[in-house]
Design a protein around this motif. Structure first.
Motif, PDB file in Angstrom:
ATOM      1  N   SER A   1      42.060 -18.260  30.540  1.00 51.68           N
ATOM      2  CA  SER A   1      43.426 -18.096  30.034  1.00 51.68           C
ATOM      3  C   SER A   1      44.096 -16.959  30.800  1.00 51.68           C
ATOM      4  CB  SER A   1      43.395 -17.798  28.529  1.00 51.68           C
ATOM      5  OG  SER A   1      42.726 -16.564  28.277  1.00 51.68           O
ATOM      6  N   PRO A   2      45.395 -16.741  30.646  1.00 53.70           N
ATOM      7  CA  PRO A   2      46.045 -15.635  31.369  1.00 53.70           C
ATOM      8  C   PRO A   2      45.475 -14.261  31.046  1.00 53.70           C
ATOM      9  CG  PRO A   2      47.669 -17.199  30.562  1.00 53.70           C
ATOM     10  CD  PRO A   2      46.362 -17.617  29.954  1.00 53.70           C
ATOM     11  N   ASP A   3      44.840 -14.130  29.874  1.00 51.82           N
ATOM     12  CA  ASP A   3      44.265 -12.840  29.502  1.00 51.82           C
ATOM     13  C   ASP A   3      42.777 -12.717  29.827  1.00 51.82           C
ATOM     14  OD1 ASP A   3      46.723 -12.068  28.496  1.00 51.82           O
ATOM     15  OD2 ASP A   3      46.280 -12.823  26.469  1.00 51.82           O
ATOM     16  N   SER A   4      42.182 -13.724  30.401  1.00 49.81           N
ATOM     17  CA  SER A   4      40.746 -13.679  30.716  1.00 49.81           C
ATOM     18  C   SER A   4      40.480 -12.743  31.902  1.00 49.81           C
ATOM     19  CB  SER A   4      40.235 -15.084  31.027  1.00 49.81           C
ATOM     20  OG  SER A   4      40.397 -15.935  29.916  1.00 49.81           O
ATOM     21  N   GLU A   5      39.295 -12.134  31.866  1.00 55.08           N
ATOM     22  CA  GLU A   5      38.898 -11.251  32.961  1.00 55.08           C
ATOM     23  C   GLU A   5      38.347 -12.081  34.121  1.00 55.08           C
ATOM     24  OE1 GLU A   5      36.146  -8.403  31.494  1.00 55.08           O
ATOM     25  OE2 GLU A   5      37.677  -7.154  30.551  1.00 55.08           O
ATOM     26  N   VAL A   6      38.644 -11.605  35.300  1.00 57.47           N
ATOM     27  CA  VAL A   6      38.137 -12.250  36.508  1.00 57.47           C
ATOM     28  C   VAL A   6      37.098 -11.334  37.151  1.00 57.47           C
ATOM     29  CG1 VAL A   6      40.274 -13.517  36.888  1.00 57.47           C
ATOM     30  CG2 VAL A   6      39.955 -11.263  37.933  1.00 57.47           C
ATOM     31  N   SER A   7      36.218 -11.912  37.957  1.00 64.42           N
ATOM     32  CA  SER A   7      35.156 -11.164  38.626  1.00 64.42           C
ATOM     33  C   SER A   7      35.601 -10.771  40.026  1.00 64.42           C
ATOM     34  CB  SER A   7      33.879 -12.005  38.692  1.00 64.42           C
ATOM     35  OG  SER A   7      32.873 -11.333  39.417  1.00 64.42           O
ATOM     36  N   VAL A   8      35.488  -9.480  40.321  1.00 63.47           N
ATOM     37  CA  VAL A   8      35.819  -8.961  41.649  1.00 63.47           C
ATOM     38  C   VAL A   8      34.512  -8.816  42.418  1.00 63.47           C
ATOM     39  CG1 VAL A   8      36.905  -7.109  42.959  1.00 63.47           C
ATOM     40  CG2 VAL A   8      37.816  -7.749  40.698  1.00 63.47           C
ATOM     41  N   ARG A   9      34.398  -9.492  43.555  1.00 65.90           N
ATOM     42  CA  ARG A   9      33.133  -9.548  44.289  1.00 65.90           C
ATOM     43  C   ARG A   9      33.339  -9.191  45.756  1.00 65.90           C
ATOM     44  NH1 ARG A   9      30.535 -15.264  42.067  1.00 65.90           N
ATOM     45  NH2 ARG A   9      30.746 -14.812  39.820  1.00 65.90           N
ATOM     46  N   ALA A  10      32.304  -8.659  46.332  1.00 67.53           N
ATOM     47  CA  ALA A  10      32.226  -8.440  47.779  1.00 67.53           C
ATOM     48  C   ALA A  10      31.159  -9.395  48.292  1.00 67.53           C
ATOM     49  CB  ALA A  10      31.877  -6.997  48.116  1.00 67.53           C
ATOM     50  N   GLY A  11      31.610 -10.515  48.839  1.00 67.45           N
ATOM     51  CA  GLY A  11      30.659 -11.554  49.195  1.00 67.45           C
ATOM     52  C   GLY A  11      30.148 -12.208  47.931  1.00 67.45           C
ATOM     53  N   SER A  12      28.839 -12.158  47.713  1.00 65.15           N
ATOM     54  CA  SER A  12      28.247 -12.698  46.488  1.00 65.15           C
ATOM     55  C   SER A  12      27.835 -11.612  45.508  1.00 65.15           C
ATOM     56  CB  SER A  12      27.019 -13.544  46.848  1.00 65.15           C
ATOM     57  OG  SER A  12      26.046 -12.729  47.509  1.00 65.15           O
ATOM     58  N   ILE A  13      28.164 -10.342  45.814  1.00 68.60           N
ATOM     59  CA  ILE A  13      27.748  -9.210  44.969  1.00 68.60           C
ATOM     60  C   ILE A  13      28.894  -8.858  44.031  1.00 68.60           C
ATOM     61  CG2 ILE A  13      26.967  -6.827  44.955  1.00 68.60           C
ATOM     62  CD1 ILE A  13      25.876  -7.263  47.753  1.00 68.60           C
ATOM     63  N   PRO A  14      28.713  -8.921  42.704  1.00 66.55           N
ATOM     64  CA  PRO A  14      29.780  -8.547  41.767  1.00 66.55           C
ATOM     65  C   PRO A  14      29.989  -7.034  41.752  1.00 66.55           C
ATOM     66  CG  PRO A  14      27.778  -9.117  40.572  1.00 66.55           C
ATOM     67  CD  PRO A  14      27.507  -9.424  42.012  1.00 66.55           C
ATOM     68  N   LEU A  15      31.227  -6.625  41.935  1.00 63.55           N
ATOM     69  CA  LEU A  15      31.549  -5.194  41.940  1.00 63.55           C
ATOM     70  C   LEU A  15      32.040  -4.733  40.574  1.00 63.55           C
ATOM     71  CD1 LEU A  15      33.404  -4.905  45.385  1.00 63.55           C
ATOM     72  CD2 LEU A  15      31.012  -4.428  44.870  1.00 63.55           C
ATOM     73  N   THR A  16      33.050  -5.411  40.036  1.00 65.27           N
ATOM     74  CA  THR A  16      33.629  -5.017  38.761  1.00 65.27           C
ATOM     75  C   THR A  16      34.400  -6.206  38.204  1.00 65.27           C
ATOM     76  OG1 THR A  16      35.057  -3.385  37.676  1.00 65.27           O
ATOM     77  CG2 THR A  16      35.712  -4.131  39.865  1.00 65.27           C
ATOM     78  N   THR A  17      35.119  -5.998  37.109  1.00 66.86           N
ATOM     79  CA  THR A  17      35.946  -7.034  36.495  1.00 66.86           C
ATOM     80  C   THR A  17      37.372  -6.523  36.344  1.00 66.86           C
ATOM     81  OG1 THR A  17      35.326  -6.276  34.281  1.00 66.86           O
ATOM     82  CG2 THR A  17      33.995  -8.041  35.257  1.00 66.86           C
ATOM     83  N   GLY A  18      38.327  -7.432  36.239  1.00 65.01           N
ATOM     84  CA  GLY A  18      39.721  -7.055  36.080  1.00 65.01           C
ATOM     85  C   GLY A  18      40.551  -8.204  35.523  1.00 65.01           C
ATOM     86  N   LYS A  19      41.866  -7.994  35.356  1.00 64.77           N
ATOM     87  CA  LYS A  19      42.784  -9.009  34.840  1.00 64.77           C
ATOM     88  C   LYS A  19      43.843  -9.311  35.882  1.00 64.77           C
ATOM     89  CE  LYS A  19      42.199  -8.115  29.913  1.00 64.77           C
ATOM     90  NZ  LYS A  19      42.873  -7.815  28.621  1.00 64.77           N
ATOM     91  N   MET A  20      44.176 -10.592  35.977  1.00 63.44           N
ATOM     92  CA  MET A  20      45.164 -11.044  36.934  1.00 63.44           C
ATOM     93  C   MET A  20      46.568 -10.684  36.442  1.00 63.44           C
ATOM     94  SD  MET A  20      43.576 -12.530  39.459  1.00 63.44           S
ATOM     95  CE  MET A  20      44.890 -13.480  40.200  1.00 63.44           C
ATOM     96  N   GLY A  21      47.456 -10.400  37.374  1.00 64.55           N
ATOM     97  CA  GLY A  21      48.833 -10.090  37.040  1.00 64.55           C
ATOM     98  C   GLY A  21      49.717 -10.200  38.269  1.00 64.55           C
TER      99      GLY A  21
END
Length: 356
Positions: free
Chosen positions: A309-329
């Protein structure tokens, strides 16, 4: 016929080429090598010391020995030992003592036992951290000199030597004290390189009872000269290569404190470059697993439904390694991601361990 004889006489005025070849062969057969030429061919020279370069057949015989130059740090350690022994023995004997390093060489253990000049006292010591043994040989001249100095003998008088008798208890105790001083200096000499404690195990007068290695094993032999004005003698320190094997990498260093595989300057430079390196970061909205048959039926214009959904968190990755999470805007004319969580602290540890 006359012309033929004249031509032969012109070509061979001294009686013919065959006679000349025979004379030269006889002269060469009478050529005999002198003793110097034989010694040079075999590689034996009576005037050379143990540290001289070998040549000829003797070089081939000695080629199987391991050279101590493969362990350059040993020279630094034994130079430090000489300086420490000079001070310690001066305090021990209350006399002017000069210690000098004669040679450092490689030798087979069996050959060394056969070459020990008797009578002598052999001190067998144990290197605790290295879990092996070493040998310290004190020759007869130094034994009598130490006894003479410690018991108040006058200078300028030759020490009384009675060869062929066993050493007395007093002589063995005094030599044992000197050996303990030398072993303590050896511990201090190795201290900057690695902590090693040398403990005296026993004193022997028969080389057969001082066997600490197999006869064919290679060892390092260090010959030290101890001079007390008009008295003195030799001390020989023998360390088998098996004793030095645990610290072999340290002995391969060219200078004290050298680090293999790690350089502080290079580490700092690498860290600086890593901080300025550009890394591609991807934001993953959703991941789904679908059958291959469905993926093959995709057509232009098909719509894929994402489970976000618009409020769901997305995964921020460098290649295949997950770095952190955030929200789209959106920020201005650009799509943005606002970081909601901290950077994963286990990423650096995982990378260092090779985990992906």
């Amino acid at each position: 016929m006359t012309d033929t004889l004249a031509a032969e006489n012109e070509l061979d005025p001294f009686g013919g080429a065959d006679d000349m070849g025979a004379d030269m062969g006889a002269a060469l057969s009478e050529r005999v090598l002198n003793q110097d030429e034989i010694d040079s061919l075999l590689g034996f020279d009576m005037g050379d010391g143990d540290d001289s370069e070998r040549s000829g057949i003797r070089a081939i015989i000695n080629s199987a020995l391991v050279s101590y130059e493969r362990l350059p740090m040993l020279e630094i350690v034994f130079d430090r030992l000489v300086r420490l022994m000079t001070t310690s023995l001066r305090n021990f004997t209350s006399d002017n003592v000069e210690v000098s390093l004669d040679t450092i060489s490689s030798i087979r253990f069996g050959d060394y036992l056969n070459s020990i000049p008797l009578p002598a006292i052999l001190a067998v010591f144990r290197a605790e951290e290295l879990d092996n043994y070493g040998l310290l040989t004190v020759d007869s001249n130094l034994i009598y000199s130490i006894v003479d100095v410690l018991l108040g003998g006058r200078r300028g008088t030759a020490a009384l030597r009675i060869e062929g008798r066993p050493y007395t208890t007093i002589e063995r105790v005094l030599v044992q004290r000197m050996v303990e001083v030398i072993l303590n200096d050896a511990r201090a000499a190795f201290e900057p390189l690695t902590p090693v404690h040398f403990t005296l195990d026993r004193l022997e007068t028969n080389p057969r009872f001082a066997a600490i290695a197999r006869p064919a094993n290679a060892a390092i032999l260090v010959k030290l000269r101890i001079d007390m004005e008009d008295r003195g003698g030799r001390v020989e320190l023998l360390l088998p290569y098996s004793t030095l094997e645990p610290i072999r990498k340290m002995l391969l260093q060219q200078f004290m404190g050298e680090k293999f595989g790690r350089d502080n300057i290079w580490e700092g430079h690498l860290a600086t470059e890593l901080w300025t390196t550009e890394t591609e970061v991807r934001c993953v909205l959703d991941e789904q697993q679908i059958p291959l048959s469905q993926a093959l039926n995709f057509k232009v214009g098909d719509t894929l439904m994402l489970n976000v959904s618009p409020d769901s968190e997305v995964s921020v990755r460098a290649g295949s390694i997950p770095l952190t999470t955030g929200k789209m805007g959106r920020k201005g004319q650009h799509i943005a991601v606002r970081v909601e969580g901290p950077i994963n602290p286990d990423i650096a540890a995982n990378l260092s361990r090779g985990k992906r």
